[in-house]
Scaffold this motif. Sequence first.
Motif, PDB file in Angstrom:
ATOM      1  N   PHE A   1       0.840  -1.206   0.000  1.00 47.17           N
ATOM      2  CA  PHE A   1       0.000   0.000   0.000  1.00 47.17           C
ATOM      3  C   PHE A   1       0.873   1.253   0.000  1.00 47.17           C
ATOM      4  N   ARG A   2       0.650   2.119  -0.978  1.00 53.77           N
ATOM      5  CA  ARG A   2       1.361   3.404  -0.994  1.00 53.77           C
ATOM      6  C   ARG A   2       0.394   4.474  -1.456  1.00 53.77           C
ATOM      7  N   CYS A   3       0.350   5.572  -0.735  1.00 50.56           N
ATOM      8  CA  CYS A   3      -0.583   6.638  -1.092  1.00 50.56           C
ATOM      9  C   CYS A   3       0.037   7.499  -2.199  1.00 50.56           C
TER      10      CYS A   3
ATOM     11  N   LYS B   1      -1.793   4.778 -14.775  1.00 55.18           N
ATOM     12  CA  LYS B   1      -1.579   3.452 -15.365  1.00 55.18           C
ATOM     13  C   LYS B   1      -0.298   2.827 -14.769  1.00 55.18           C
ATOM     14  N   GLY B   2      -0.429   1.649 -14.193  1.00 54.88           N
ATOM     15  CA  GLY B   2       0.742   0.980 -13.621  1.00 54.88           C
ATOM     16  C   GLY B   2       1.152   1.513 -12.266  1.00 54.88           C
ATOM     17  N   ARG B   3       0.371   2.439 -11.696  1.00 56.53           N
ATOM     18  CA  ARG B   3       0.696   2.968 -10.361  1.00 56.53           C
ATOM     19  C   ARG B   3      -0.592   3.016  -9.538  1.00 56.53           C
ATOM     20  N   LEU B   4      -0.647   2.164  -8.536  1.00 53.86           N
ATOM     21  CA  LEU B   4      -1.867   2.046  -7.731  1.00 53.86           C
ATOM     22  C   LEU B   4      -1.563   2.347  -6.265  1.00 53.86           C
ATOM     23  N   ARG B   5      -2.636   2.463  -5.484  1.00 51.32           N
ATOM     24  CA  ARG B   5      -2.440   2.656  -4.038  1.00 51.32           C
ATOM     25  C   ARG B   5      -2.368   1.313  -3.319  1.00 51.32           C
TER      26      ARG B   5
ATOM     27  N   HIS C   1       0.153  -5.341  -5.942  1.00 52.59           N
ATOM     28  CA  HIS C   1       0.594  -6.664  -5.481  1.00 52.59           C
ATOM     29  C   HIS C   1       2.043  -6.926  -5.883  1.00 52.59           C
ATOM     30  N   GLN C   2       2.762  -7.500  -4.969  1.00 51.63           N
ATOM     31  CA  GLN C   2       4.172  -7.808  -5.250  1.00 51.63           C
ATOM     32  C   GLN C   2       4.499  -9.232  -4.830  1.00 51.63           C
ATOM     33  N   VAL C   3       5.465  -9.822  -5.519  1.00 49.29           N
ATOM     34  CA  VAL C   3       6.171 -10.962  -4.929  1.00 49.29           C
ATOM     35  C   VAL C   3       7.619 -10.506  -4.780  1.00 49.29           C
TER      36      VAL C   3
ATOM     37  N   SER D   1       7.843   2.077 -16.379  1.00 45.99           N
ATOM     38  CA  SER D   1       8.392   0.921 -17.083  1.00 45.99           C
ATOM     39  C   SER D   1       9.142  -0.057 -16.175  1.00 45.99           C
ATOM     40  N   ALA D   2       9.355   0.321 -14.895  1.00 47.22           N
ATOM     41  CA  ALA D   2      10.091  -0.577 -13.988  1.00 47.22           C
ATOM     42  C   ALA D   2       9.170  -1.690 -13.523  1.00 47.22           C
ATOM     43  N   ILE D   3       9.528  -2.932 -13.845  1.00 45.29           N
ATOM     44  CA  ILE D   3       8.665  -4.046 -13.441  1.00 45.29           C
ATOM     45  C   ILE D   3       9.193  -4.743 -12.182  1.00 45.29           C
ATOM     46  N   GLY D   4      10.418  -4.453 -11.832  1.00 42.64           N
ATOM     47  CA  GLY D   4      10.948  -5.059 -10.614  1.00 42.64           C
ATOM     48  C   GLY D   4      12.346  -4.559 -10.348  1.00 42.64           C
ATOM     49  N   GLY D   5      12.774  -4.741  -9.117  1.00 42.94           N
ATOM     50  CA  GLY D   5      14.124  -4.304  -8.808  1.00 42.94           C
ATOM     51  C   GLY D   5      14.455  -4.592  -7.361  1.00 42.94           C
TER      52      GLY D   5
ATOM     53  N   PHE E   1      14.762  -8.652  -3.928  1.00 47.49           N
ATOM     54  CA  PHE E   1      14.081  -7.848  -4.946  1.00 47.49           C
ATOM     55  C   PHE E   1      12.578  -8.010  -4.816  1.00 47.49           C
ATOM     56  N   ALA E   2      11.855  -7.087  -5.438  1.00 42.72           N
ATOM     57  CA  ALA E   2      10.390  -7.192  -5.484  1.00 42.72           C
ATOM     58  C   ALA E   2       9.938  -6.936  -6.915  1.00 42.72           C
ATOM     59  N   VAL E   3       8.869  -7.636  -7.289  1.00 42.61           N
ATOM     60  CA  VAL E   3       8.318  -7.501  -8.642  1.00 42.61           C
ATOM     61  C   VAL E   3       6.833  -7.155  -8.521  1.00 42.61           C
ATOM     62  N   GLY E   4       6.399  -6.184  -9.312  1.00 45.15           N
ATOM     63  CA  GLY E   4       5.010  -5.734  -9.244  1.00 45.15           C
ATOM     64  C   GLY E   4       4.117  -6.506 -10.215  1.00 45.15           C
ATOM     65  N   PHE E   5       3.031  -7.057  -9.676  1.00 47.94           N
ATOM     66  CA  PHE E   5       2.113  -7.880 -10.478  1.00 47.94           C
ATOM     67  C   PHE E   5       1.398  -7.057 -11.552  1.00 47.94           C
ATOM     68  N   GLU E   6       0.833  -5.901 -11.164  1.00 45.67           N
ATOM     69  CA  GLU E   6      -0.001  -5.134 -12.099  1.00 45.67           C
ATOM     70  C   GLU E   6       0.801  -4.705 -13.329  1.00 45.67           C
ATOM     71  N   ARG E   7       2.057  -4.312 -13.100  1.00 44.45           N
ATOM     72  CA  ARG E   7       2.862  -3.879 -14.266  1.00 44.45           C
ATOM     73  C   ARG E   7       3.247  -5.052 -15.152  1.00 44.45           C
ATOM     74  N   ILE E   8       3.445  -6.203 -14.546  1.00 45.33           N
ATOM     75  CA  ILE E   8       3.755  -7.396 -15.352  1.00 45.33           C
ATOM     76  C   ILE E   8       2.563  -7.710 -16.256  1.00 45.33           C
TER      77      ILE E   8
HETATM   78  P1  AMP Z   1       9.769  -1.056  -5.171  1.00 41.72           P
HETATM   79  O1  AMP Z   1       9.133  -1.793  -4.011  1.00 41.72           O
HETATM   80  O2  AMP Z   1       9.473   0.403  -5.145  1.00 41.72           O
HETATM   81  O3  AMP Z   1      11.206  -1.406  -5.362  1.00 41.72           O
HETATM   82  O4  AMP Z   1       9.026  -1.567  -6.467  1.00 41.72           O
HETATM   83  C1  AMP Z   1       9.177  -2.869  -6.981  1.00 41.72           C
HETATM   84  C2  AMP Z   1       8.156  -3.049  -8.069  1.00 41.72           C
HETATM   85  O5  AMP Z   1       6.831  -2.958  -7.515  1.00 41.72           O
HETATM   86  C3  AMP Z   1       8.164  -1.971  -9.142  1.00 41.72           C
HETATM   87  O6  AMP Z   1       9.112  -2.263 -10.122  1.00 41.72           O
HETATM   88  C4  AMP Z   1       6.752  -2.049  -9.680  1.00 41.72           C
HETATM   89  O7  AMP Z   1       6.633  -3.131 -10.570  1.00 41.72           O
HETATM   90  C5  AMP Z   1       5.951  -2.352  -8.443  1.00 41.72           C
HETATM   91  N1  AMP Z   1       5.347  -1.134  -7.866  1.00 41.72           N
HETATM   92  C6  AMP Z   1       5.913  -0.262  -7.001  1.00 41.72           C
HETATM   93  N2  AMP Z   1       5.053   0.716  -6.676  1.00 41.72           N
HETATM   94  C7  AMP Z   1       3.894   0.452  -7.345  1.00 41.72           C
HETATM   95  C8  AMP Z   1       2.605   1.079  -7.420  1.00 41.72           C
HETATM   96  N3  AMP Z   1       2.312   2.176  -6.716  1.00 41.72           N
HETATM   97  N4  AMP Z   1       1.668   0.524  -8.231  1.00 41.72           N
HETATM   98  C9  AMP Z   1       1.922  -0.607  -8.932  1.00 41.72           C
HETATM   99  N5  AMP Z   1       3.119  -1.246  -8.890  1.00 41.72           N
HETATM  100  C10 AMP Z   1       4.087  -0.733  -8.120  1.00 41.72           C
END
Ligand code: AMP
Length: 436
Positions: A125-127, A132-136, A139-141, A295-299, A320-327
């Motif tokens: 959760f982030r406010c 597009k590709g940025r939500l509040r 989901h991550q793995v 464009s960042a899908i994970g890092g 590392f973490a990868v974002g589901f919605e962007r994938i």
């Molecule tokens: P971070 O935890 O900031 O290193 O982000 C890891 C990955 O989580 C990013 O590359 C995105 O794929 C995804 N992510 C981070 N913030 C958001 C967000 N607000 N909405 C959707 N995906 C996000």
Amino acid sequence: MALKAPKGCVDLIGKDARAWERFCAVAADVFTRYGYERIELPTFEQVDLFVRGCGETTDVATKEIFSVLSIGAAAKLREGGQLKADQRLALRPEGTASVVRAVAQHNLIPQGGAPVKLYYAGPMFRCERPQKGRLREFHQVGIECLGAIDATADAEMIIVCMRFFEALGLQTSSMELLINSMGCPECRPAYAQKVAAYMHEHEGELCEECVRRAETNPLRAFDCKNSGCFDVMEGAPRFEDELCEHCRERFAQVKAALRAAGLDYRCDSRLVRGFDYYTGTVFEVQVTEGLGSQSAIGGGGRYDKLMAEVGGNDVCGLGFAVGFERIVLALEAAGVQLAEEIHPQVYVACVDATVRDEAFQLVQDLRDAGIFTLYDQQGRSLKSQFKLADKSGATYCLILGPEELAAGQAKLRHMQTHDERPIALASAPQEILSLI
Ligand code: AMP
């Protein structure tokens, strides 16, 4: 007024929910091969964990945290009272700090037992301003490896991440791997000072926030979304040129291990990632099409001081973490479906109401045998049931009427070929199982 999901939150329905399930299943498959075990973490933690963990001046800690208040705590605040640390709670904005907290709290690294490898999956959760590709709520793995010292651990982390993307169906050619080194407590302060001095020289061209960042946390300016700041920071001193001997050598070893693994990468001295806990190697994977500015899908990267920061032993770590919605967006742009359509194997249709009890029993028998079966519970006409069977994409329709029932049979119709034949009710589940 009809209620809606909060801004920046989405419901995962149908194929989206199945896509999330598949995303987690692929993650489990790939991560398990590298020795990672699942950890389930609380959805909220003490605010201090994220403030101390992610860094006091990061966007996450200063602007994006959703606080959680119990009714009692909210009342106490309204009355001008102070909350204790364990009453100041936040929805988790990321998983790393929680994993590290859990490892420290449960003393998960036995003497000589490092590394500990854990993976998680779930909502974060982030406010932020939704786009597009940025939500509040997104989901991550992610995976975290605590206690691995070797430079090959850094390379392995990146390899797991790339293998995960490939297993999801992304082409290597559609992704770019960016890497950088964030140095260590030896070389980082001197580098940060150099960047601050550079920022002072360009103060007039920076946004107000970056002017403040020059005093508090200059490296965060590399992350500023403002295009003017972006241009200024393009000319800032490069970390790679300022690394101490140890960090330089380590970074070279990581790059060599990546090359040996056949991974293409680009060194990007601007890559600082969003959290202050990183030391040494950091990386980010971006897709070249379909996601625009997100464009960042994970890092991720190395965080050798985080465990001590949250009160544990001085144990190094990386993840590392990868974002589901962007994938999902990246795969859609590449024409790849993460979740397949699912169709019933059998649709049971009743000729009239007199056979409904037997049909109900037949449906249970088929399901107990492991067959995905649907039937009508609205008392529809046979014609409507056929239409529904067709629409559902069922492979077979099993038609039950009084005449068939009297003979202990039903009619099995193949929905594509329309071939029909009688089938004995008693052996229907086994016979259908052998056909599908
Ligand atoms: P971070 O935890 O900031 O290193 O982000 C890891 C990955 O989580 C990013 O590359 C995105 O794929 C995804 N992510 C981070 N913030 C958001 C967000 N607000 N909405 C959707 N995906 C996000």
